[in-house]
Design a protein around this motif. Structure first.
Motif, PDB file in Angstrom:
ATOM      1  N   LEU A  73       0.813  -1.209   0.000  1.00  0.00           N
ATOM      2  CA  LEU A  73       0.000   0.000   0.000  1.00  0.00           C
ATOM      3  C   LEU A  73       0.851   1.265   0.000  1.00  0.00           C
ATOM      4  CD1 LEU A  73      -3.026  -0.779   2.310  1.00  0.00           C
ATOM      5  CD2 LEU A  73      -2.890  -0.795  -0.155  1.00  0.00           C
ATOM      6  N   SER A  74       2.153   1.135   0.178  1.00  0.00           N
ATOM      7  CA  SER A  74       3.086   2.263   0.083  1.00  0.00           C
ATOM      8  C   SER A  74       2.656   3.461   0.919  1.00  0.00           C
ATOM      9  CB  SER A  74       3.238   2.706  -1.386  1.00  0.00           C
ATOM     10  OG  SER A  74       3.657   1.636  -2.153  1.00  0.00           O
ATOM     11  N   PHE A  75       2.455   3.236   2.192  1.00  0.00           N
ATOM     12  CA  PHE A  75       2.096   4.344   3.068  1.00  0.00           C
ATOM     13  C   PHE A  75       3.162   5.416   2.993  1.00  0.00           C
ATOM     14  CE2 PHE A  75      -0.776   1.319   4.838  1.00  0.00           C
ATOM     15  CZ  PHE A  75      -1.840   2.099   5.258  1.00  0.00           C
ATOM     16  N   ALA A  76       2.726   6.653   2.901  1.00  0.00           N
ATOM     17  CA  ALA A  76       3.635   7.774   2.710  1.00  0.00           C
ATOM     18  C   ALA A  76       4.253   8.245   4.014  1.00  0.00           C
ATOM     19  CB  ALA A  76       2.894   8.931   2.049  1.00  0.00           C
ATOM     20  N   LEU A  77       3.706   7.835   5.134  1.00  0.00           N
ATOM     21  CA  LEU A  77       4.200   8.357   6.405  1.00  0.00           C
ATOM     22  C   LEU A  77       5.079   7.341   7.122  1.00  0.00           C
ATOM     23  CD1 LEU A  77       0.824   9.767   7.709  1.00  0.00           C
ATOM     24  CD2 LEU A  77       2.651  11.035   6.619  1.00  0.00           C
ATOM     25  N   PRO A  78       6.161   7.791   7.738  1.00  0.00           N
ATOM     26  CA  PRO A  78       6.964   6.879   8.554  1.00  0.00           C
ATOM     27  C   PRO A  78       6.147   6.325   9.711  1.00  0.00           C
ATOM     28  CG  PRO A  78       8.064   9.009   8.318  1.00  0.00           C
ATOM     29  CD  PRO A  78       6.731   9.121   7.671  1.00  0.00           C
ATOM     30  N   PHE A  79       5.070   7.026  10.043  1.00  0.00           N
ATOM     31  CA  PHE A  79       4.154   6.621  11.104  1.00  0.00           C
ATOM     32  C   PHE A  79       3.545   5.256  10.828  1.00  0.00           C
ATOM     33  CE2 PHE A  79      -0.245   6.977  12.820  1.00  0.00           C
ATOM     34  CZ  PHE A  79       0.088   7.002  14.166  1.00  0.00           C
ATOM     35  N   ALA A  80       3.553   4.794   9.590  1.00  0.00           N
ATOM     36  CA  ALA A  80       2.934   3.518   9.225  1.00  0.00           C
ATOM     37  C   ALA A  80       3.554   2.350   9.992  1.00  0.00           C
ATOM     38  CB  ALA A  80       3.059   3.281   7.732  1.00  0.00           C
ATOM     39  N   PHE A  81       4.846   2.411  10.276  1.00  0.00           N
ATOM     40  CA  PHE A  81       5.479   1.330  11.014  1.00  0.00           C
ATOM     41  C   PHE A  81       4.935   1.239  12.433  1.00  0.00           C
ATOM     42  CE2 PHE A  81       8.608   2.149   7.682  1.00  0.00           C
ATOM     43  CZ  PHE A  81       8.607   0.890   7.111  1.00  0.00           C
ATOM     44  N   LEU A  82       4.581   2.382  13.007  1.00  0.00           N
ATOM     45  CA  LEU A  82       3.948   2.378  14.312  1.00  0.00           C
ATOM     46  C   LEU A  82       2.577   1.720  14.232  1.00  0.00           C
ATOM     47  CD1 LEU A  82       5.284   5.402  15.969  1.00  0.00           C
ATOM     48  CD2 LEU A  82       3.672   4.054  17.250  1.00  0.00           C
ATOM     49  N   ALA A  91      -4.541   4.538  -3.730  1.00  0.00           N
ATOM     50  CA  ALA A  91      -6.000   4.699  -3.621  1.00  0.00           C
ATOM     51  C   ALA A  91      -6.661   4.448  -4.974  1.00  0.00           C
ATOM     52  CB  ALA A  91      -6.335   6.088  -3.096  1.00  0.00           C
ATOM     53  N   LYS A  92      -6.067   4.990  -6.021  1.00  0.00           N
ATOM     54  CA  LYS A  92      -6.624   4.810  -7.372  1.00  0.00           C
ATOM     55  C   LYS A  92      -6.583   3.341  -7.778  1.00  0.00           C
ATOM     56  CE  LYS A  92      -6.226   6.372 -12.135  1.00  0.00           C
ATOM     57  NZ  LYS A  92      -5.512   7.206 -13.086  1.00  0.00           N
ATOM     58  N   ALA A  93      -5.463   2.676  -7.501  1.00  0.00           N
ATOM     59  CA  ALA A  93      -5.312   1.273  -7.874  1.00  0.00           C
ATOM     60  C   ALA A  93      -6.356   0.385  -7.205  1.00  0.00           C
ATOM     61  CB  ALA A  93      -3.908   0.782  -7.522  1.00  0.00           C
ATOM     62  N   TYR A  94      -6.750   0.711  -5.979  1.00  0.00           N
ATOM     63  CA  TYR A  94      -7.717  -0.096  -5.238  1.00  0.00           C
ATOM     64  C   TYR A  94      -9.133   0.467  -5.298  1.00  0.00           C
ATOM     65  CZ  TYR A  94      -3.885  -2.814  -3.354  1.00  0.00           C
ATOM     66  OH  TYR A  94      -2.798  -3.636  -3.229  1.00  0.00           O
ATOM     67  N   GLY A  95      -9.327   1.572  -6.026  1.00  0.00           N
ATOM     68  CA  GLY A  95     -10.654   2.156  -6.133  1.00  0.00           C
ATOM     69  C   GLY A  95     -11.145   2.769  -4.842  1.00  0.00           C
ATOM     70  N   ILE A  96     -10.228   3.336  -4.063  1.00  0.00           N
ATOM     71  CA  ILE A  96     -10.567   3.925  -2.764  1.00  0.00           C
ATOM     72  C   ILE A  96     -10.577   5.442  -2.890  1.00  0.00           C
ATOM     73  CG2 ILE A  96      -9.790   4.212  -0.376  1.00  0.00           C
ATOM     74  CD1 ILE A  96      -8.502   1.380  -0.714  1.00  0.00           C
ATOM     75  N   GLU A  97     -11.619   6.051  -2.379  1.00  0.00           N
ATOM     76  CA  GLU A  97     -11.716   7.511  -2.402  1.00  0.00           C
ATOM     77  C   GLU A  97     -10.916   8.093  -1.239  1.00  0.00           C
ATOM     78  OE1 GLU A  97     -14.936  11.069  -1.684  1.00  0.00           O
ATOM     79  OE2 GLU A  97     -15.675   9.089  -2.245  1.00  0.00           O
ATOM     80  N   ARG A  98      -9.903   8.899  -1.570  1.00  0.00           N
ATOM     81  CA  ARG A  98      -9.129   9.596  -0.540  1.00  0.00           C
ATOM     82  C   ARG A  98      -9.899  10.849  -0.148  1.00  0.00           C
ATOM     83  NH1 ARG A  98      -4.436  11.947  -1.485  1.00  0.00           N
ATOM     84  NH2 ARG A  98      -3.568  11.489   0.542  1.00  0.00           N
ATOM     85  N   SER A  99     -10.282  10.920   1.117  1.00  0.00           N
ATOM     86  CA  SER A  99     -11.040  12.056   1.617  1.00  0.00           C
ATOM     87  C   SER A  99     -10.819  12.135   3.115  1.00  0.00           C
ATOM     88  CB  SER A  99     -12.530  11.860   1.322  1.00  0.00           C
ATOM     89  OG  SER A  99     -13.310  12.746   2.085  1.00  0.00           O
ATOM     90  N   ASN A 100     -10.860  13.359   3.646  1.00  0.00           N
ATOM     91  CA  ASN A 100     -10.752  13.533   5.093  1.00  0.00           C
ATOM     92  C   ASN A 100     -11.910  12.868   5.820  1.00  0.00           C
ATOM     93  OD1 ASN A 100      -8.390  15.013   4.990  1.00  0.00           O
ATOM     94  ND2 ASN A 100      -9.454  16.964   4.844  1.00  0.00           N
ATOM     95  N   TYR A 101     -12.987  12.579   5.102  1.00  0.00           N
ATOM     96  CA  TYR A 101     -14.187  12.016   5.713  1.00  0.00           C
ATOM     97  C   TYR A 101     -14.441  10.573   5.285  1.00  0.00           C
ATOM     98  CZ  TYR A 101     -14.788  16.886   6.801  1.00  0.00           C
ATOM     99  OH  TYR A 101     -14.576  18.151   7.276  1.00  0.00           O
ATOM    100  N   ASN A 102     -13.393   9.910   4.832  1.00  0.00           N
ATOM    101  CA  ASN A 102     -13.522   8.528   4.400  1.00  0.00           C
ATOM    102  C   ASN A 102     -12.535   7.662   5.172  1.00  0.00           C
ATOM    103  OD1 ASN A 102     -14.685   6.517   2.818  1.00  0.00           O
ATOM    104  ND2 ASN A 102     -13.060   6.644   1.290  1.00  0.00           N
ATOM    105  N   GLY A 103     -13.066   6.659   5.856  1.00  0.00           N
ATOM    106  CA  GLY A 103     -12.233   5.717   6.583  1.00  0.00           C
ATOM    107  C   GLY A 103     -12.084   4.430   5.800  1.00  0.00           C
ATOM    108  N   PRO A 108      -2.098   8.787  -3.400  1.00  0.00           N
ATOM    109  CA  PRO A 108      -3.105   8.867  -4.468  1.00  0.00           C
ATOM    110  C   PRO A 108      -3.023   7.687  -5.448  1.00  0.00           C
ATOM    111  CG  PRO A 108      -2.122  11.013  -4.116  1.00  0.00           C
ATOM    112  CD  PRO A 108      -1.335  10.042  -3.281  1.00  0.00           C
ATOM    113  N   GLU A 109      -1.815   7.225  -5.750  1.00  0.00           N
ATOM    114  CA  GLU A 109      -1.634   6.121  -6.688  1.00  0.00           C
ATOM    115  C   GLU A 109      -2.232   4.824  -6.141  1.00  0.00           C
ATOM    116  OE1 GLU A 109       1.141   9.334  -7.152  1.00  0.00           O
ATOM    117  OE2 GLU A 109       1.025   7.944  -5.464  1.00  0.00           O
TER     118      GLU A 109
END
Length: 150
Positions: free
Chosen positions: A12-21, A54-66, A51-52
């Motif tokens: 999923l290539s999380f962009a934040l180093p926080f992902a390891f936490l 999210a697009k590959a998995y058909g997921i909407e990136r939004s502040n209001y989407n979990g 964004p890449e």
């Protein structure tokens, strides 16, 4: 088990180093043994995805989407391999408003996981009530998560 979850995060290539936490917390705290299944679960904001991805998995990136992620491992087989299952369920907020969840199965190599999206407001706590069916047994998984907007 741990390798499959690591593979999930790597893919999923999380962009934040926080992902390891998140990965550490997911392994330590967000797993329930339900009959013959070890169920790993987590809820995150969809904005954690690039964004890449999210697009590959058909997921909407939004502040209001979990995004809900469920991975099920067979605990009756050595090495606890990933298990294909059927997941159904609802998301219910504290006001009692509910929404059916629609899970999509993702298979990447030996990893199998299930993703569902849920809309939320800032600081909204949502309880998830899921039924997981592996063909031999049905188990119930309930957990709650508070979502925050960026």
């Amino acid at each position: 088990m741990q390798l499959s979850l690591k593979k999930f995060f790597r893919h999923l290539s999380f962009a934040l180093p926080f992902a390891f936490l998140l990965l550490t917390n997911a392994n330590a705290e967000n797993m329930k043994k339900l009959g013959d299944m070890n169920v790993h679960y987590m809820a995150i904001s969809a904005t954690f995805l690039t964004p890449e991805v999210a697009k590959a998995y058909g997921i909407e990136r939004s502040n209001y989407n979990g995004l809900i992620n469920i991975a099920v491992m067979d605990n009756t087989i050595k090495g606890n391999p990933a298990q294909k299952v059927k997941i159904t369920g609802k998301a219910v907020n504290l006001l009692g408003q509910d929404k059916d969840l629609s899970f999509v199965e993702v298979v990447e190599g030996d990893a199998v996981y299930y993703l569902a999206q849920v809309m939320h407001r800032n600081e909204e706590t949502i309880r998830f009530n899921l039924t997981i069916d592996n063909g031999k047994e049905q188990q119930q998984l309930s957990f709650k998560h508070t979502f925050y907007t960026d």
